[in-house]
Design a protein around this motif. Structure first.
Motif, PDB file in Angstrom:
ATOM      1  N   ASP A 113       0.734  -1.248  -0.029  1.00 16.46           N
ATOM      2  CA  ASP A 113      -0.002  -0.013   0.093  1.00 16.46           C
ATOM      3  C   ASP A 113       0.870   1.209   0.091  1.00 16.46           C
ATOM      4  O   ASP A 113       0.473   2.458  -0.144  1.00 16.46           O
TER       5      ASP A 113
ATOM      6  N   GLN B 159       0.202   3.096  -2.952  1.00 15.25           N
ATOM      7  CA  GLN B 159      -1.095   3.442  -3.130  1.00 15.25           C
ATOM      8  C   GLN B 159      -1.719   4.333  -2.205  1.00 15.25           C
ATOM      9  O   GLN B 159      -2.889   5.112  -2.427  1.00 15.25           O
ATOM     10  N   SER B 160      -0.759   4.787  -1.135  1.00 16.72           N
ATOM     11  CA  SER B 160      -1.267   5.890  -0.160  1.00 16.72           C
ATOM     12  C   SER B 160      -1.645   7.134  -0.615  1.00 16.72           C
ATOM     13  O   SER B 160      -0.932   7.645  -1.537  1.00 16.72           O
ATOM     14  N   SER B 161      -2.530   7.888  -0.204  1.00 18.98           N
ATOM     15  CA  SER B 161      -2.880   9.144  -0.645  1.00 18.98           C
ATOM     16  C   SER B 161      -1.748  10.172  -0.067  1.00 18.98           C
ATOM     17  O   SER B 161      -1.366   9.938   0.930  1.00 18.98           O
TER      18      SER B 161
ATOM     19  N   LYS C   3       6.511  -4.133  -6.782  1.00 18.33           N
ATOM     20  CA  LYS C   3       5.187  -4.735  -6.341  1.00 18.33           C
ATOM     21  C   LYS C   3       5.046  -6.233  -6.548  1.00 18.33           C
ATOM     22  O   LYS C   3       4.445  -6.705  -5.986  1.00 18.33           O
TER      23      LYS C   3
END
Length: 418
Positions: free
Chosen positions: A160, A163-165, A373
């Motif tokens: 993640d 993908q973190s904001s 990933k």
């Protein structure tokens, strides 16, 4: 494999959250991951919950109590070489399967008694010895651990991270006004210990970089000499080195502190200390490169190099020394670039090239992020551990290569990074 598995696992670790670090993270993710396959129990030391000496002193009794209360436990896992060394002196559970994970320093720790009297006993006491990298496996074999006992299982990483904001630059600039989104910069991250090579980078490479070069260092850092540091400096050099390694003491901090005051370095480098994770994520994602300039230090080693993977997942271009366990985390030109350790001109040329060819290296960093990933995850790590546990409990024999095959794998020439 489902939760219906009848046998259970006991995990024993003194490295566990809320303490932070690579080993603490690995311990947590391993226990959590294996819990998806079978029931788990844990005896872990949590920072702030009492004396760690008391934890060690009562551990034998607590293990026996847990085994008695949970008769389905068939295997015990010890999460590093220190706690595994103490377990050698325990009594009462010799009939259980036992596994230990070795991380690097717990193999090469340069105490003669440990190397000659403790480490060799692992061959008789443990049914399987898991190492986090091929470099750690080779170090263990070089010190007398039987190759047939070893299985290499690399650590995972939080997917993640990719993908973190992200907080916006305006918010970040308010907290760090010296950082501009229009000014290229590079980053280092980690504790100031000598093997990280931070003082080497500052002393040898940074002065050769142009005046507009910017490097931000992140991690625990004391800008003033502490009382503990003064006390440590009074100890004999050999004993001080052992104590530094055992305690994870910031052995490079004094040198970094001094170098940051030099005029030819001060205008190029700033140490930000520890910062919030959200800020770190943004800085990594927008950096020109993440640097891990490790050097070899006798009696110490980088077991895996998890921080490299975290940087790669965050979107940063990783430039790292091609030594020790870093070569398991970073595969040259697949998910990062490996550079020869302590090669001043090579590092200077590579850093300069990255700054001069911004767009191609940004594209490369994105490609490397995708590769990281695919290559690593905590789920893959936990599954591999469970396969080893299942093999031992079911008496199917270890899922690993023969000693000859493992030795060949460790000694064969890899693709040259240089």
């Amino acid at each position: 494999m489902s939760q219906a598995t009848k046998w259970e696992v006991l995990f024993v670790s003194h490295k566990y959250p809320p303490a932070t670090g690579g080993m603490e993270k690995q311990s947590y993710e391993l226990i959590h991951g294996v819990s998806h396959f079978t029931k788990v129990h844990k005896l872990v030391y949590r920072k702030g919950s009492g004396s760690i000496l008391s934890f060690f002193f009562h551990l034998n009794h607590r293990i026996l109590k847990t085994l008695k209360e949970n008769p389905n436990i068939k295997l015990i896992h010890f999460n590093d070489g220190l706690i595994a060394s103490l377990a050698l002196f325990h009594k009462g559970y010799s009939n259980y399967r036992k596994v230990v994970t070795l991380h690097g320093l717990d193999v090469v720790f340069p105490w003669t008694y440990f190397q000659k009297k403790i480490l060799p006993r692992f061959n008789q006491f443990y049914d399987k010895i898991i190492t986090v990298s091929h470099a750690t496996a080779k170090a263990a074999i070089d010190r007398g651990i039987y190759p047939d006992l070893i299985r290499v299982i690399q650590n995972g990483v939080d997917l993640d991270l990719a993908q973190s904001s992200l907080p916006n630059w305006e918010e970040l600039h308010k907290r760090y006004p010296q950082i501009s989104p229009d000014q290229p910069y590079m980053l280092t991250l980690g504790r100031p210990v000598k093997r990280k090579g931070f003082s080497w980078l500052l002393q040898e490479v940074v002065p050769l970089m142009p005046n507009d070069f910017k490097l931000y260092m992140i991690g625990p850092f004391n800008p003033k000499t502490s009382f503990a540091e003064r006390c440590m400096s009074l100890l004999p050099k050999k004993f001080r080195h052992l104590l530094n390694l055992f305690l994870g003491y910031p052995s490079d901090e004094a040198a970094i502190r001094k170098l940051l005051k030099r005029p030819d370095i001060a205008n190029k480098v700033q140490h930000l200390g520890k910062i919030p994770f959200s800020d770190l994520k943004l800085l990594l994602a927008n950096s020109s490169a993440f640097l891990m300039p490790n050097i070899e230090v006798p009696g110490d080693m980088e077991g895996f190099g998890l921080v490299c993977l975290e940087a790669s997942l965050s979107g940063s271009l990783v430039l790292a020394s091609g030594i020790e366990g870093i070569t398991d985390a970073i595969r040259h030109q697949q998910n990062g670039l490996l550079l020869p350790s302590k090669d001043v001109l090579f590092w200077k040329q590579q850093l300069t090239d990255v700054l001069q060819k911004e767009l191609p290296y940004q594209i490369m960093a994105k490609k490397f992020q995708e590769a990281s990933k695919k290559l690593y995850s905590w789920e893959k790590m936990s599954t591999a551990y469970f396969e080893v546990f299942h093999s031992l409990v079911q008496d199917e024999g270890p899922h690993t290569a023969s000693s000859d095959a493992l030795l060949a794998e460790l000694t064969r020439g890899k693709d040259s990074a240089f």
